[in-house]
Design an enzyme around this catalytic site. Structure first.
Site, short mmCIF file in Angstrom:
data_model
loop_
_atom_site.label_atom_id
_atom_site.label_comp_id
_atom_site.label_asym_id
_atom_site.label_seq_id
_atom_site.Cartn_x
_atom_site.Cartn_y
_atom_site.Cartn_z
N GLY A 31 5.28 25.27 -10.54
CA GLY A 31 5.13 25.93 -9.34
C GLY A 31 4.82 24.89 -8.42
CG HIS A 32 4.21 26.34 -4.22
ND1 HIS A 32 2.95 26.36 -3.74
CD2 HIS A 32 4.38 27.53 -4.67
CE1 HIS A 32 2.52 27.51 -3.27
NE2 HIS A 32 3.58 28.41 -4.12
CG ASP A 33 1.41 23.30 -2.71
OD1 ASP A 33 1.20 22.27 -2.22
OD2 ASP A 33 1.91 24.40 -2.14
#
Length: 103
Positions: A31-33
């Site tokens: 996922g993001h980040d």
């Protein structure tokens, strides 16, 4: 990072940091980040939600899931199929739903 392997069917989203000698196995998703340290291994179907940090030498078993914003300490092992709902300290093995440390 150098020596990174990303296998077929993997999904990586945005703003991800990947260290050296990381393997993202078949159909894993990141996922993001997220931050993946050096020598991290994601086995087939592993799922990282947004904002997860995997410190160096973390192993995430097949079809394990790590919920958003968690930190997994250096050298930790996440068992196959586990659902991680809390931070995992360094050098700890967790398994189950929800994931708990093994004695």
């Amino acid at each position: 990072g150098k020596g990174v392997i990303i296998c077929a069917g993997s999904i990586l989203t945005v703003n991800i940091q990947i260290g050296d000698f990381v393997i993202i196995n078949l159909h894993a998703s990141v996922g993001h980040d997220c931050v993946l340290g050096n020598f991290v291994s994601l086995m087939p179907g592993a799922r990282l939600s947004g904002g997860v940090t995997l410190e160096d030498e973390v192993y995430v078993g097949t079809n394990a899931s790590i919920l958003p914003g968690l930190n997994i300490g250096k050298g930790a092992t996440i068992g196959a199929g586990a659902v991680v709902t809390k931070d995992v300290p360094a050098n700890t093995t967790v398994a189950g739903v929800p994931a708990k440390p093994l004695n």
